[in-house]
Scaffold this motif. Structure first.
Motif, PDB file in Angstrom:
ATOM      1  N   GLN A  76       0.826  -1.111  -0.033  1.00 30.25           N
ATOM      2  CA  GLN A  76      -0.004   0.070   0.083  1.00 30.25           C
ATOM      3  C   GLN A  76       0.935   1.180  -0.092  1.00 30.25           C
ATOM      4  N   MET A  77       0.594   2.361  -0.851  1.00 31.31           N
ATOM      5  CA  MET A  77       1.161   3.428  -0.633  1.00 31.31           C
ATOM      6  C   MET A  77       0.037   4.618  -0.389  1.00 31.31           C
ATOM      7  N   GLU A  78       0.188   5.219   0.803  1.00 34.97           N
ATOM      8  CA  GLU A  78      -0.667   6.203   1.373  1.00 34.97           C
ATOM      9  C   GLU A  78      -0.023   7.474   1.043  1.00 34.97           C
ATOM     10  N   LEU A  79      -0.373   8.572   0.178  1.00 35.22           N
ATOM     11  CA  LEU A  79       0.363   9.542  -0.002  1.00 35.22           C
ATOM     12  C   LEU A  79      -0.171  10.961   0.723  1.00 35.22           C
ATOM     13  N   ALA A  80       0.548  11.463   1.294  1.00 30.83           N
ATOM     14  CA  ALA A  80      -0.021  12.902   1.853  1.00 30.83           C
ATOM     15  C   ALA A  80      -0.421  13.921   0.683  1.00 30.83           C
ATOM     16  N   GLN A  81      -1.619  14.232   1.019  1.00 31.96           N
ATOM     17  CA  GLN A  81      -2.641  14.986  -0.353  1.00 31.96           C
ATOM     18  C   GLN A  81      -1.663  16.262  -0.432  1.00 31.96           C
ATOM     19  N   GLU A  82      -0.826  16.952   0.591  1.00 34.18           N
ATOM     20  CA  GLU A  82      -0.265  18.076   0.135  1.00 34.18           C
ATOM     21  C   GLU A  82       0.907  18.132  -0.711  1.00 34.18           C
ATOM     22  N   SER A  83       1.471  16.593  -1.003  1.00 33.49           N
ATOM     23  CA  SER A  83       2.503  16.481  -2.032  1.00 33.49           C
ATOM     24  C   SER A  83       2.008  16.803  -3.403  1.00 33.49           C
ATOM     25  N   HIS A  84       0.627  16.709  -3.655  1.00 36.20           N
ATOM     26  CA  HIS A  84       0.035  16.803  -4.937  1.00 36.20           C
ATOM     27  C   HIS A  84      -1.057  17.534  -5.298  1.00 36.20           C
ATOM     28  N   LEU A  85      -1.630  18.154  -4.199  1.00 37.32           N
ATOM     29  CA  LEU A  85      -3.005  19.172  -4.358  1.00 37.32           C
ATOM     30  C   LEU A  85      -2.499  20.464  -3.964  1.00 37.32           C
ATOM     31  N   GLU A  86      -3.569  21.551  -4.420  1.00 38.30           N
ATOM     32  CA  GLU A  86      -3.007  22.815  -4.189  1.00 38.30           C
ATOM     33  C   GLU A  86      -3.586  23.001  -3.017  1.00 38.30           C
ATOM     34  N   THR A  87      -4.700  22.437  -2.671  1.00 36.63           N
ATOM     35  CA  THR A  87      -5.081  22.507  -0.998  1.00 36.63           C
ATOM     36  C   THR A  87      -5.764  21.446  -0.600  1.00 36.63           C
ATOM     37  N   GLU A  88      -5.742  20.997   0.695  1.00 34.85           N
ATOM     38  CA  GLU A  88      -6.613  19.797   1.000  1.00 34.85           C
ATOM     39  C   GLU A  88      -7.682  20.062   1.553  1.00 34.85           C
ATOM     40  N   ALA A  89      -8.328  21.175   0.959  1.00 34.64           N
ATOM     41  CA  ALA A  89      -9.719  21.314   1.380  1.00 34.64           C
ATOM     42  C   ALA A  89     -10.410  21.652   0.047  1.00 34.64           C
ATOM     43  N   PRO A  90     -11.686  21.792  -0.012  1.00 30.41           N
ATOM     44  CA  PRO A  90     -12.439  21.969  -1.329  1.00 30.41           C
ATOM     45  C   PRO A  90     -11.776  23.206  -2.058  1.00 30.41           C
ATOM     46  N   PRO A  91     -11.661  23.295  -3.441  1.00 23.72           N
ATOM     47  CA  PRO A  91     -12.378  22.063  -4.366  1.00 23.72           C
ATOM     48  C   PRO A  91     -11.101  20.958  -4.394  1.00 23.72           C
ATOM     49  N   PHE A  92     -10.123  20.857  -3.629  1.00 27.13           N
ATOM     50  CA  PHE A  92      -9.119  19.708  -3.769  1.00 27.13           C
ATOM     51  C   PHE A  92      -8.539  19.535  -5.094  1.00 27.13           C
ATOM     52  N   ALA A  93      -8.105  20.665  -5.655  1.00 29.21           N
ATOM     53  CA  ALA A  93      -7.716  20.827  -6.947  1.00 29.21           C
ATOM     54  C   ALA A  93      -6.316  20.230  -7.066  1.00 29.21           C
ATOM     55  N   LEU A  94      -5.951  19.566  -8.147  1.00 24.20           N
ATOM     56  CA  LEU A  94      -4.728  19.108  -8.559  1.00 24.20           C
ATOM     57  C   LEU A  94      -3.355  20.088  -8.650  1.00 24.20           C
ATOM     58  N   ASP A  95      -2.596  20.093  -8.049  1.00 20.97           N
ATOM     59  CA  ASP A  95      -1.403  21.037  -8.383  1.00 20.97           C
ATOM     60  C   ASP A  95      -0.366  20.400  -9.367  1.00 20.97           C
ATOM     61  N   THR A  96      -0.446  20.973 -10.629  1.00 22.37           N
ATOM     62  CA  THR A  96       0.040  20.167 -11.682  1.00 22.37           C
ATOM     63  C   THR A  96       1.608  20.218 -11.693  1.00 22.37           C
ATOM     64  N   ALA A  97       2.246  21.301 -10.978  1.00 21.41           N
ATOM     65  CA  ALA A  97       3.809  21.313 -10.859  1.00 21.41           C
ATOM     66  C   ALA A  97       4.322  20.255  -9.595  1.00 21.41           C
ATOM     67  N   ARG A  98       3.409  20.313  -8.474  1.00 21.50           N
ATOM     68  CA  ARG A  98       3.676  19.251  -7.556  1.00 21.50           C
ATOM     69  C   ARG A  98       3.518  17.869  -8.045  1.00 21.50           C
ATOM     70  N   ALA A  99       2.458  17.458  -8.805  1.00 23.48           N
ATOM     71  CA  ALA A  99       2.094  16.448  -9.356  1.00 23.48           C
ATOM     72  C   ALA A  99       3.183  15.796 -10.291  1.00 23.48           C
ATOM     73  N   ALA A 100       3.476  16.809 -11.068  1.00 19.49           N
ATOM     74  CA  ALA A 100       4.744  16.101 -11.968  1.00 19.49           C
ATOM     75  C   ALA A 100       5.925  15.744 -11.260  1.00 19.49           C
ATOM     76  N   ASP A 101       6.235  16.522 -10.207  1.00 15.40           N
ATOM     77  CA  ASP A 101       7.468  16.005  -9.604  1.00 15.40           C
ATOM     78  C   ASP A 101       7.342  14.691  -8.704  1.00 15.40           C
ATOM     79  N   LEU A 102       6.124  14.494  -8.265  1.00 17.29           N
ATOM     80  CA  LEU A 102       5.714  13.225  -7.401  1.00 17.29           C
ATOM     81  C   LEU A 102       5.688  12.202  -8.499  1.00 17.29           C
ATOM     82  N   ARG A 103       4.950  12.571  -9.660  1.00 14.18           N
ATOM     83  CA  ARG A 103       4.978  11.425 -10.780  1.00 14.18           C
ATOM     84  C   ARG A 103       6.422  10.702 -10.970  1.00 14.18           C
ATOM     85  N   ARG A 104       7.524  11.529 -10.976  1.00  9.00           N
ATOM     86  CA  ARG A 104       8.897  10.935 -11.047  1.00  9.00           C
ATOM     87  C   ARG A 104       9.147   9.989 -10.297  1.00  9.00           C
ATOM     88  N   THR A 105       8.777  10.181  -9.028  1.00  8.54           N
ATOM     89  CA  THR A 105       9.151   9.335  -7.875  1.00  8.54           C
ATOM     90  C   THR A 105       8.362   8.246  -7.940  1.00  8.54           C
TER      91      THR A 105
END
Length: 263
Positions: free
Chosen positions: A216-245
């Motif tokens: 199981q891999m549990e990711l902390a949402q601040e590693s890839h979201l703009e905010t951990e509150a609504p609207p829970f939008a994906l942060d494209t820069a954070r997501a791209a960096d995390l996708r490499r890992t």
């Protein structure tokens, strides 16, 4: 309410039990305002993992975990006895805030076990059997995320990468060690079998002695979201960096799996 299944030709299966946002009308009318936010969804996780390496099989839930939690024991037994956690049909959010105007009862549990929980796991089990028959081994990688701060569940701030193998029993030591090496080299915060040791999916399917390995891999949402509150939008820069890992983790698992089959 069947899950979405995409068959790949590689040894790694990605399971997404908590990305669904579907809520049947008869459930929706019983949720309160907080419940209708669907706050504890694993927001954008299936997008985060999309296309990372060739050959992946995916099994993706369509229904919200508030209908029934696909990563809980169907018997209702707690995954973490003595610790705060949510149940087979959650009564509260991860902040211990009620989500129901009319709480579910035993008949609701029976209904959604049959309509949602069992079809999802039947589909996942079928893919495990197919992949193992093809490769001699199957790796179930259970994909999750959660808010980095949930005081009701854990103290402090959650690491970016939370690797769960139920104390090392759900996969071969070589797989566990390889994922940890990638996590350590990534420069991100990480932990092995910390607060999240692997849910029912990892514990149920992880039978390394039978050629089925589960992590199981549990990711902390601040590693890839703009905010951990609504609207829970994906942060494209954070997501791209995390996708490499994540790409390196999955490529490592896919590379090691055939060696385990030959061992």
């Amino acid at each position: 309410m069947e899950p979405l299944v995409e068959q790949g030709d590689g040894p790694v299966i990605l399971a997404f039990p908590h990305v669904g946002t579907g809520v049947p009308p008869e459930v929706a009318v019983r949720l309160n305002a907080e419940g209708r936010v669907l706050r504890d969804t694993d927001w954008h996780i299936h997008e985060l993992y999309a296309g990372l390496i060739p050959g992946l099989t995916t099994v993706t839930a369509t229904q919200s975990r508030y209908v029934i939690d696909l990563n809980r024991d169907p018997s209702g037994a707690s995954l973490y006895p003595g610790q705060a956690t949510t149940g087979l049909i959650p009564e509260t959010t991860f902040d211990n805030v009620p989500i129901w105007e009319v709480p579910p009862g035993p008949a609701d549990v029976a209904r959604w076990l049959e309509a949602v929980h069992r079809p999802y796991h039947a589909a996942l089990a079928a893919q495990v059997a197919r992949v193992r028959a093809r490769h001699g081994v199957a790796v179930v990688y259970d994909c999750h995320s959660i808010r980095s701060r949930c005081p009701w569940l854990f103290d402090g701030v959650l690491p970016d990468l939370n690797i769960g193998t139920n104390g090392g029993v759900t996969c071969a030591p070589a797989l566990e060690a390889a994922v940890c090496r990638v996590a350590a080299a990534s420069g991100r915060t990480w932990v092995l079998n910390g607060r999240f040791k692997g849910g029912w999916t990892t514990r149920h399917y992880g039978r390394p002695q039978e050629g089925v390995h589960a992590i199981q891999m549990e990711l902390a949402q601040e590693s890839h979201l703009e905010t951990e509150a609504p609207p829970f939008a994906l942060d494209t820069a954070r997501a791209a960096d995390l996708r490499r890992t994540l790409t390196e983790i999955l490529a490592t698992l896919a590379d090691l799996a055939p060696r385990l089959a030959r061992a």
